[in-house]
Every structure is written in C-alpha cells, then in structure tokens.
Design an enzyme around this catalytic site. Sequence first.
Site, PDB file in Angstrom:
ATOM      1  N   GLY A  49    -118.902  21.020  26.420  1.00  0.00           N
ATOM      2  CA  GLY A  49    -118.405  21.154  25.065  1.00  0.00           C
ATOM      3  C   GLY A  49    -118.177  22.557  24.559  1.00  0.00           C
ATOM      4  O   GLY A  49    -117.265  22.790  23.772  1.00  0.00           O
ATOM      5  N   ASP A 105    -121.467  24.008  21.379  1.00  0.00           N
ATOM      6  CA  ASP A 105    -120.413  23.515  20.506  1.00  0.00           C
ATOM      7  C   ASP A 105    -121.023  23.014  19.204  1.00  0.00           C
ATOM      8  O   ASP A 105    -120.589  23.369  18.119  1.00  0.00           O
ATOM      9  CB  ASP A 105    -119.577  22.424  21.188  1.00  0.00           C
ATOM     10  CG  ASP A 105    -120.410  21.290  21.780  1.00  0.00           C
ATOM     11  OD1 ASP A 105    -121.648  21.353  21.781  1.00  0.00           O
ATOM     12  OD2 ASP A 105    -119.803  20.315  22.256  1.00  0.00           O
ATOM     13  N   ASP A 108    -127.130  19.117  17.219  1.00  0.00           N
ATOM     14  CA  ASP A 108    -127.288  17.876  16.470  1.00  0.00           C
ATOM     15  C   ASP A 108    -128.786  17.564  16.360  1.00  0.00           C
ATOM     16  O   ASP A 108    -129.468  18.090  15.491  1.00  0.00           O
ATOM     17  CB  ASP A 108    -126.507  16.778  17.196  1.00  0.00           C
ATOM     18  CG  ASP A 108    -126.425  15.464  16.451  1.00  0.00           C
ATOM     19  OD1 ASP A 108    -127.048  15.326  15.378  1.00  0.00           O
ATOM     20  OD2 ASP A 108    -125.760  14.544  16.951  1.00  0.00           O
ATOM     21  N   PHE A 157    -119.198  11.943  13.016  1.00  0.00           N
ATOM     22  CA  PHE A 157    -118.926  12.154  14.428  1.00  0.00           C
ATOM     23  C   PHE A 157    -117.643  12.970  14.542  1.00  0.00           C
ATOM     24  O   PHE A 157    -116.576  12.525  14.143  1.00  0.00           O
ATOM     25  CB  PHE A 157    -118.792  10.836  15.192  1.00  0.00           C
ATOM     26  CG  PHE A 157    -118.983  11.031  16.665  1.00  0.00           C
ATOM     27  CD1 PHE A 157    -120.215  10.792  17.254  1.00  0.00           C
ATOM     28  CD2 PHE A 157    -117.948  11.502  17.456  1.00  0.00           C
ATOM     29  CE1 PHE A 157    -120.405  11.014  18.613  1.00  0.00           C
ATOM     30  CE2 PHE A 157    -118.126  11.729  18.812  1.00  0.00           C
ATOM     31  CZ  PHE A 157    -119.364  11.480  19.390  1.00  0.00           C
ATOM     32  N   ARG A 170    -111.558  16.556  23.830  1.00  0.00           N
ATOM     33  CA  ARG A 170    -111.971  17.956  23.754  1.00  0.00           C
ATOM     34  C   ARG A 170    -110.780  18.870  23.493  1.00  0.00           C
ATOM     35  O   ARG A 170    -110.922  19.941  22.915  1.00  0.00           O
ATOM     36  CB  ARG A 170    -112.639  18.395  25.064  1.00  0.00           C
ATOM     37  CG  ARG A 170    -113.952  17.712  25.370  1.00  0.00           C
ATOM     38  CD  ARG A 170    -114.573  18.310  26.646  1.00  0.00           C
ATOM     39  NE  ARG A 170    -115.615  17.485  27.202  1.00  0.00           N
ATOM     40  CZ  ARG A 170    -116.882  17.452  26.782  1.00  0.00           C
ATOM     41  NH1 ARG A 170    -117.243  18.208  25.779  1.00  0.00           N
ATOM     42  NH2 ARG A 170    -117.767  16.678  27.360  1.00  0.00           N
TER      43      ARG A 170
END
Length: 190
Positions: A49, A105, A108, A157, A170
Amino acid sequence: MATGENIEGIIDHKLFSEDDIEEMTDRLGKQLTKDYAGKFPVVIGALKGAIYFLTALTPKIDVKMQLDFLDVSSYGNGFSSSGNVKLITDITCDVKDRDVLIVEDIVDTGQTLKFMEDLMRERGAKSVKCCAMLNKTARRVDDVTVDYYGAHVQNEFVVGFGLDYLNAYRNIPYVGVLKQSVIDAHKDEE
C-alpha cells in the site's frame, strides 16, 4: 465485482484529490528533512500500500537515506483487520543503531505498525518513527504513535493512491471512499 468495471463506479466520493496528496507530501517532506538533518535514516516502505505515497514523499526529503521494504499483512482477503499480523517479506538491511522511518499508507487498528515497530526495536534500531499518508484513529486497538501523517480519516473504507480493496484499486490517483454497495456485494459472495 464484474471484470472491467469502471473504477469511478466504486467510489462514493473523493476524499483527497491529487492536489491534496501533493500538499501532504510537500509538508511532510519539509518536516522530515528538518527532523532527519545530519542523519542517515533507513526508510522502510510498508508493501504494497505505501508504494505510491513513498515514491511521492521520498524525493521531497532532502537527506541521505537508505530505502528498504517490508511486507506484512493483517487483512488477508477481507476488509477488516484479522488482528493476526504475518511477516510476508523482510527487509534486507541491518537497522542496528540506525534511525528507522516506517512509511505507511494508512494506520488503522495499529496492529501492523506495532508489529513493524517492535520488530525494528528487537533488531536494535536507535529510533523508530512512522510517517503515514492517513491516520485513522477511530478503530485503533494498539497504542501506537503516528509521528507524521498527511491527514486524519474517519471510519470509512478508503481506496486509491496505494490503498486497496481485495488487492484492487491501488491505481486510483486520488483517495476515495468505497461505496458501501461494493462491500455489501462482497459480503454476499462469502
């Protein structure tokens, strides 16, 4: 999802434009140049990512650096963290007595970042910091610090600019919020 589906059709709304991302990398690059002046950090990109963010950010950090990559996974084939972090691909350089900057990236739950930070500390890194494009604190379960970040995001998301859904999307040149119907369709397939 059907093969060949239009990428724009999966986005609910654009969250960060290409210009927003450029501003993030400019601002972070200046701060990292200042903070790592006179040092020779190991910059570790978290695969897959962080690739887009890493390649946009590192040319704006005006210090001598070494670049390496680490691939860890906690998502598997789903859209929420499994909590089980696995090392897929290890770095090749020695971080003992080095300043390490992990580039992510998005942070979370914090579980992946904690795993990477602990691994670098176990290997003797002098310092370990994190620079993430996005910081999502709403779902944080591990006590980690994102030292540098482009922006906060809510509990949505997001995909694009390296962020994926089931290892797709991506390549979207901005960050957008995935339509709930796309997630729901996948849940129905399970």
